[in-house]
Design a protein around this motif. Structure first.
Motif, PDB file in Angstrom:
ATOM      1  N   SER A   1      -2.767 -40.201 121.660  1.00 38.65           N
ATOM      2  CA  SER A   1      -1.717 -39.988 120.784  1.00 38.65           C
ATOM      3  C   SER A   1      -0.650 -40.952 120.865  1.00 38.65           C
ATOM      4  O   SER A   1      -0.425 -41.634 122.114  1.00 38.65           O
ATOM      5  CB  SER A   1      -1.192 -38.556 120.843  1.00 38.65           C
ATOM      6  OG  SER A   1      -2.196 -37.500 120.429  1.00 38.65           O
ATOM      7  N   SER A   2       0.225 -41.125 119.885  1.00 38.72           N
ATOM      8  CA  SER A   2       1.323 -42.116 119.966  1.00 38.72           C
ATOM      9  C   SER A   2       2.225 -41.282 120.707  1.00 38.72           C
ATOM     10  O   SER A   2       2.482 -39.988 121.118  1.00 38.72           O
ATOM     11  CB  SER A   2       1.992 -42.277 118.675  1.00 38.72           C
ATOM     12  OG  SER A   2       2.449 -41.317 118.011  1.00 38.72           O
ATOM     13  N   LYS A   3       3.403 -42.216 121.179  1.00 32.71           N
ATOM     14  CA  LYS A   3       4.491 -41.137 122.113  1.00 32.71           C
ATOM     15  C   LYS A   3       5.013 -40.310 121.147  1.00 32.71           C
ATOM     16  O   LYS A   3       5.529 -39.185 121.813  1.00 32.71           O
ATOM     17  CB  LYS A   3       5.432 -42.461 122.723  1.00 32.71           C
ATOM     18  CG  LYS A   3       6.534 -41.857 123.577  1.00 32.71           C
ATOM     19  CD  LYS A   3       7.618 -43.081 123.926  1.00 32.71           C
ATOM     20  CE  LYS A   3       8.580 -42.218 124.594  1.00 32.71           C
ATOM     21  NZ  LYS A   3       9.289 -42.918 125.631  1.00 32.71           N
ATOM     22  N   ASP A   4       5.346 -40.716 119.813  1.00 36.09           N
ATOM     23  CA  ASP A   4       6.129 -39.651 119.037  1.00 36.09           C
ATOM     24  C   ASP A   4       5.264 -38.463 119.100  1.00 36.09           C
ATOM     25  O   ASP A   4       6.020 -37.254 118.994  1.00 36.09           O
ATOM     26  CB  ASP A   4       6.362 -40.360 117.839  1.00 36.09           C
ATOM     27  CG  ASP A   4       7.528 -41.586 117.677  1.00 36.09           C
ATOM     28  OD1 ASP A   4       8.274 -41.531 118.634  1.00 36.09           O
ATOM     29  OD2 ASP A   4       7.390 -42.381 116.888  1.00 36.09           O
ATOM     30  N   GLU A   5       3.821 -38.535 118.727  1.00 35.52           N
ATOM     31  CA  GLU A   5       3.299 -37.561 118.627  1.00 35.52           C
ATOM     32  C   GLU A   5       3.336 -36.452 119.907  1.00 35.52           C
ATOM     33  O   GLU A   5       3.141 -35.320 119.939  1.00 35.52           O
ATOM     34  CB  GLU A   5       1.675 -37.760 118.411  1.00 35.52           C
ATOM     35  CG  GLU A   5       1.552 -38.221 116.803  1.00 35.52           C
ATOM     36  CD  GLU A   5       0.164 -38.786 116.634  1.00 35.52           C
ATOM     37  OE1 GLU A   5      -0.317 -38.835 115.530  1.00 35.52           O
ATOM     38  OE2 GLU A   5      -0.568 -39.386 117.728  1.00 35.52           O
ATOM     39  N   LEU A   6       3.117 -37.335 121.068  1.00 37.85           N
ATOM     40  CA  LEU A   6       3.172 -36.595 122.306  1.00 37.85           C
ATOM     41  C   LEU A   6       4.614 -35.842 122.701  1.00 37.85           C
ATOM     42  O   LEU A   6       4.826 -34.805 123.168  1.00 37.85           O
ATOM     43  CB  LEU A   6       2.941 -37.371 123.420  1.00 37.85           C
ATOM     44  CG  LEU A   6       1.687 -38.014 123.632  1.00 37.85           C
ATOM     45  CD1 LEU A   6       1.404 -39.250 124.502  1.00 37.85           C
ATOM     46  CD2 LEU A   6       0.624 -36.862 123.894  1.00 37.85           C
ATOM     47  N   VAL A   7       5.792 -36.636 122.313  1.00 37.28           N
ATOM     48  CA  VAL A   7       7.097 -36.074 122.185  1.00 37.28           C
ATOM     49  C   VAL A   7       7.066 -34.718 121.719  1.00 37.28           C
ATOM     50  O   VAL A   7       7.471 -33.623 121.914  1.00 37.28           O
ATOM     51  CB  VAL A   7       8.203 -36.899 121.874  1.00 37.28           C
ATOM     52  CG1 VAL A   7       9.432 -36.318 121.561  1.00 37.28           C
ATOM     53  CG2 VAL A   7       8.030 -37.979 122.799  1.00 37.28           C
ATOM     54  N   LEU A   8       6.619 -34.907 120.100  1.00 42.42           N
ATOM     55  CA  LEU A   8       6.509 -33.764 119.436  1.00 42.42           C
ATOM     56  C   LEU A   8       5.966 -32.498 120.111  1.00 42.42           C
ATOM     57  O   LEU A   8       6.431 -31.132 119.941  1.00 42.42           O
ATOM     58  CB  LEU A   8       6.263 -34.039 118.056  1.00 42.42           C
ATOM     59  CG  LEU A   8       6.148 -32.983 117.103  1.00 42.42           C
ATOM     60  CD1 LEU A   8       7.634 -32.426 116.522  1.00 42.42           C
ATOM     61  CD2 LEU A   8       5.563 -33.417 115.723  1.00 42.42           C
ATOM     62  N   ALA A   9       4.664 -32.562 120.333  1.00 45.73           N
ATOM     63  CA  ALA A   9       3.578 -31.780 121.091  1.00 45.73           C
ATOM     64  C   ALA A   9       4.505 -31.077 122.243  1.00 45.73           C
ATOM     65  O   ALA A   9       4.606 -29.800 122.257  1.00 45.73           O
ATOM     66  CB  ALA A   9       2.467 -32.175 121.457  1.00 45.73           C
ATOM     67  N   ALA A  10       5.014 -31.903 123.080  1.00 49.03           N
ATOM     68  CA  ALA A  10       5.666 -31.365 124.469  1.00 49.03           C
ATOM     69  C   ALA A  10       6.632 -30.391 124.013  1.00 49.03           C
ATOM     70  O   ALA A  10       6.926 -29.621 124.473  1.00 49.03           O
ATOM     71  CB  ALA A  10       5.936 -32.606 125.210  1.00 49.03           C
ATOM     72  N   SER A  11       7.526 -30.943 123.029  1.00 49.80           N
ATOM     73  CA  SER A  11       8.951 -30.299 122.712  1.00 49.80           C
ATOM     74  C   SER A  11       8.629 -28.836 122.261  1.00 49.80           C
ATOM     75  O   SER A  11       9.064 -28.016 122.807  1.00 49.80           O
ATOM     76  CB  SER A  11       9.614 -31.115 121.539  1.00 49.80           C
ATOM     77  OG  SER A  11      10.059 -32.267 122.388  1.00 49.80           O
ATOM     78  N   ARG A  12       7.524 -28.841 121.332  1.00 50.09           N
ATOM     79  CA  ARG A  12       7.057 -27.591 120.781  1.00 50.09           C
ATOM     80  C   ARG A  12       6.663 -26.589 121.844  1.00 50.09           C
ATOM     81  O   ARG A  12       7.155 -25.632 121.760  1.00 50.09           O
ATOM     82  CB  ARG A  12       6.123 -27.793 119.594  1.00 50.09           C
ATOM     83  CG  ARG A  12       6.559 -28.410 118.417  1.00 50.09           C
ATOM     84  CD  ARG A  12       5.433 -28.429 117.421  1.00 50.09           C
ATOM     85  NE  ARG A  12       5.936 -29.086 116.295  1.00 50.09           N
ATOM     86  CZ  ARG A  12       5.271 -29.315 115.281  1.00 50.09           C
ATOM     87  NH1 ARG A  12       3.960 -29.510 115.406  1.00 50.09           N
ATOM     88  NH2 ARG A  12       5.799 -29.995 114.054  1.00 50.09           N
ATOM     89  N   HIS A  13       6.005 -27.305 122.749  1.00 48.25           N
ATOM     90  CA  HIS A  13       5.378 -26.240 123.803  1.00 48.25           C
ATOM     91  C   HIS A  13       6.594 -25.966 124.677  1.00 48.25           C
ATOM     92  O   HIS A  13       6.617 -24.438 124.997  1.00 48.25           O
ATOM     93  CB  HIS A  13       4.292 -27.136 124.612  1.00 48.25           C
ATOM     94  CG  HIS A  13       3.904 -26.467 125.894  1.00 48.25           C
ATOM     95  ND1 HIS A  13       4.490 -26.531 127.273  1.00 48.25           N
ATOM     96  CD2 HIS A  13       2.793 -25.551 126.208  1.00 48.25           C
ATOM     97  CE1 HIS A  13       3.565 -25.976 128.228  1.00 48.25           C
ATOM     98  NE2 HIS A  13       2.729 -25.118 127.410  1.00 48.25           N
TER      99      HIS A  13
END
Length: 89
Positions: A46-58
């Motif tokens: 995944s892109s950094k933006d997708e990882l940031v979004l997933a990590a933030s939600r988690h």
């Protein structure tokens, strides 16, 4: 430093501020390790933006019971005096 919690012993009054963590500040390797460690439902490449979004939600989906956390911490320190000799009980 922001006051995250206030504990009044007799009344047990707890106020909290929402914890903020800027996942954009982390590099992509750290985000990938976070994804792997917590088994996030996002592609490995995944892109950094997708990882940031997933990590933030988690991260934001978890709540902490401050009173229970403090009580467990104090119990652990008190019951392991030999591991924590500098605590003056």
């Amino acid at each position: 430093m922001e006051l995250l919690s206030l504990l009044v012993v007799d009344t047990i009054l707890v106020t909290t501020a929402e914890a903020k963590l800027d996942f954009n500040a982390l590099n992509i390797q750290a985000l990938r390790k976070y994804r792997q460690a917590f088994k996030l439902n996002v592609k490995a490449r995944s892109s950094k933006d997708e990882l940031v979004l997933a990590a933030s939600r988690h991260f934001n989906s978890h709540t902490v019971d401050e009173v229970d956390t403090i009580a467990r911490f104090l119990y652990t320190v008190h019951s392991n005096k030999e591991k924590y000799p500098s605590v003056g009980y």
